[in-house]
Design a protein around this motif. Structure first.
Motif, PDB file in Angstrom:
ATOM      1  N   LYS A 152      -6.278 -20.157  29.416  1.00 55.61           N
ATOM      2  CA  LYS A 152      -6.284 -21.275  28.485  1.00 55.61           C
ATOM      3  C   LYS A 152      -6.580 -22.553  29.264  1.00 55.61           C
ATOM      4  O   LYS A 152      -5.826 -22.946  30.155  1.00 55.61           O
ATOM      5  N   LYS A 189      -5.472 -27.408  25.298  1.00 50.17           N
ATOM      6  CA  LYS A 189      -4.630 -27.098  24.140  1.00 50.17           C
ATOM      7  C   LYS A 189      -5.436 -27.004  22.855  1.00 50.17           C
ATOM      8  O   LYS A 189      -4.886 -26.760  21.781  1.00 50.17           O
ATOM      9  N   THR A 199      -8.686 -25.455  20.443  1.00 52.48           N
ATOM     10  CA  THR A 199      -9.443 -24.235  20.191  1.00 52.48           C
ATOM     11  C   THR A 199     -10.712 -24.599  19.441  1.00 52.48           C
ATOM     12  O   THR A 199     -10.665 -25.328  18.437  1.00 52.48           O
ATOM     13  N   TYR A 200     -11.851 -24.079  19.911  1.00 52.80           N
ATOM     14  CA  TYR A 200     -13.157 -24.476  19.379  1.00 52.80           C
ATOM     15  C   TYR A 200     -13.854 -23.303  18.697  1.00 52.80           C
ATOM     16  O   TYR A 200     -13.533 -22.134  18.931  1.00 52.80           O
ATOM     17  N   ILE A 260     -14.163 -27.905  15.740  1.00 51.49           N
ATOM     18  CA  ILE A 260     -12.762 -28.107  16.085  1.00 51.49           C
ATOM     19  C   ILE A 260     -12.047 -28.707  14.869  1.00 51.49           C
ATOM     20  O   ILE A 260     -12.689 -29.255  13.964  1.00 51.49           O
ATOM     21  N   ASN A 264     -14.804 -18.608  26.747  1.00 50.79           N
ATOM     22  CA  ASN A 264     -13.483 -19.194  26.547  1.00 50.79           C
ATOM     23  C   ASN A 264     -13.541 -20.274  25.469  1.00 50.79           C
ATOM     24  O   ASN A 264     -14.185 -21.309  25.636  1.00 50.79           O
ATOM     25  N   ARG A 265     -12.883 -20.043  24.358  1.00 49.64           N
ATOM     26  CA  ARG A 265     -12.912 -20.979  23.236  1.00 49.64           C
ATOM     27  C   ARG A 265     -11.998 -22.185  23.455  1.00 49.64           C
ATOM     28  O   ARG A 265     -11.855 -23.022  22.563  1.00 49.64           O
ATOM     29  N   THR A 266     -11.390 -22.278  24.620  1.00 43.76           N
ATOM     30  CA  THR A 266     -10.534 -23.439  24.915  1.00 43.76           C
ATOM     31  C   THR A 266     -11.177 -24.396  25.916  1.00 43.76           C
ATOM     32  O   THR A 266     -10.536 -25.360  26.328  1.00 43.76           O
ATOM     33  N   TRP A 292     -17.781 -21.274  24.033  1.00 42.93           N
ATOM     34  CA  TRP A 292     -17.268 -21.033  22.682  1.00 42.93           C
ATOM     35  C   TRP A 292     -17.885 -19.788  22.063  1.00 42.93           C
ATOM     36  O   TRP A 292     -17.247 -19.094  21.279  1.00 42.93           O
ATOM     37  N   SER A 316     -12.924 -27.464  26.881  1.00 38.89           N
ATOM     38  CA  SER A 316     -13.000 -28.709  26.120  1.00 38.89           C
ATOM     39  C   SER A 316     -13.916 -29.731  26.790  1.00 38.89           C
ATOM     40  O   SER A 316     -13.845 -29.936  28.000  1.00 38.89           O
TER      41      SER A 316
END
Length: 298
Positions: free
Chosen positions: A81, A84, A86-87, A122, A233-235, A229, A237
């Motif tokens: 992660k 914090k 998520t996308y 998001i 890793n969808r986290t 995404w 940022s």
């Protein structure tokens, strides 16, 4: 007297004969003088033909017993992660391709079929909505290049733009809260994509007033985040990079690319009506915008 000589002579003769017999039997230095006898040749024994043994094939049960045991299924470990937030990838339910290099602006073109869903990347709040395609090739105004578009301010403080839309989803208007993956519009060819394939103009920047349209067109290269995404890793940022870019350039940097429209040719006595989409003939709604009120990062 004569008998004594005879006895001695007989003894000498006997000794000589005995010595000769020994010499013939042993030869010099005790080696026999006779040639060694050659062993008689023997006939080659008959060769016994080899017997080929037939090895039976292993049975299926024996083969199975010889196979190594199968291991357990691999344990799926979630990616680390990284934030914090998520996308979601901004195009949903369609095959896509997109550029991964800087061309004119730090944005990307996501190629997708017309009508594919443009979704919120998001959780956040809708910031600007343009439901009218105002772009014209005669002027090629930078503010109109994206045609119909929607921007949102994500909970990460970053602004996301989806342009060249065919339509904006019902109920999407400034101030409306949306969730990641929620449909905001449909991919199309509005704006200067009129003569290209359908695509989504996707850009990352920070919140500004509508007058600073060149900022919303893209300030941060987005492809690394899209890669993450979509399949990683969808986290991951863009918040940190966007804050750093804003810190270097300021909240409202000057326009440097595609800033001035083309010169409009001198109008004739009977001006021609500019080409517009049929849906825009009936809809004269202006760009609606949610003015910038909150500093970026708060």
């Amino acid at each position: 007297m004569q008998s004594g000589h005879f006895v001695r002579w007989a003894a000498v003769v006997g000794a000589v004969l005995l010595t000769g017999a020994c010499a013939q039997a042993t030869g010099v230095a005790g080696v026999s003088a006779q040639s060694p006898s050659t062993a008689p040749a023997t006939s080659t024994p008959d060769t016994t033909p080899a017997v080929t043994a037939t090895i039976p094939s292993p049975s299926p049960s024996q083969q199975a017993a010889e196979q190594p045991p199968k291991g357990d299924d691999p344990v799926k470990v979630p990616p680390p992660k990284l934030s914090k937030f998520t996308y979601a990838f901004p195009v949903k339910g369609c095959a896509t391709t997109y550029q991964r290099s800087l061309l004119v602006l730090p944005k990307t073109t996501i190629w997708a079929a017309q009508g594919c869903s443009f979704v919120a990347p998001i959780d956040g709040v809708v910031d600007e909505v343009n439901i009218k395609n105002r772009w014209a090739p005669s002027t090629d105004k930078g503010a109109d290049r994206e045609g119909r578009f929607v921007t949102i301010i994500g909970d990460d403080g970053v602004r996301y733009l989806g342009g060249h839309l065919d339509s904006v989803a019902e109920g999407v208007r400034p101030g409306v809260r949306v969730k990641a993956g929620q449909v905001l519009g449909r991919v199309g060819r509005s704006g200067n994509a009129r003569d290209t394939g359908s695509n989504l103009y996707f850009a990352i920047s920070w919140k500004t007033a509508p007058a600073y349209w060149w900022v919303r067109r893209g300030m941060v290269e987005p492809w690394d985040y899209l890669d993450a995404w979509l399949s990683g890793n969808r986290t991951l940022s863009p918040r940190k990079e966007t804050l750093a870019m804003r810190g270097r350039l300021g909240e409202t940097p000057g326009c440097v690319v595609q800033c001035k429209p083309k010169k409009v040719p001198q109008a004739s006595k009977k001006p021609r009506k500019p080409q517009t989409d049929e849906k825009d003939e009936k809809d004269d709604s202006p760009i609606t915008a949610n003015p910038s009120t909150t500093p970026f990062g708060q």
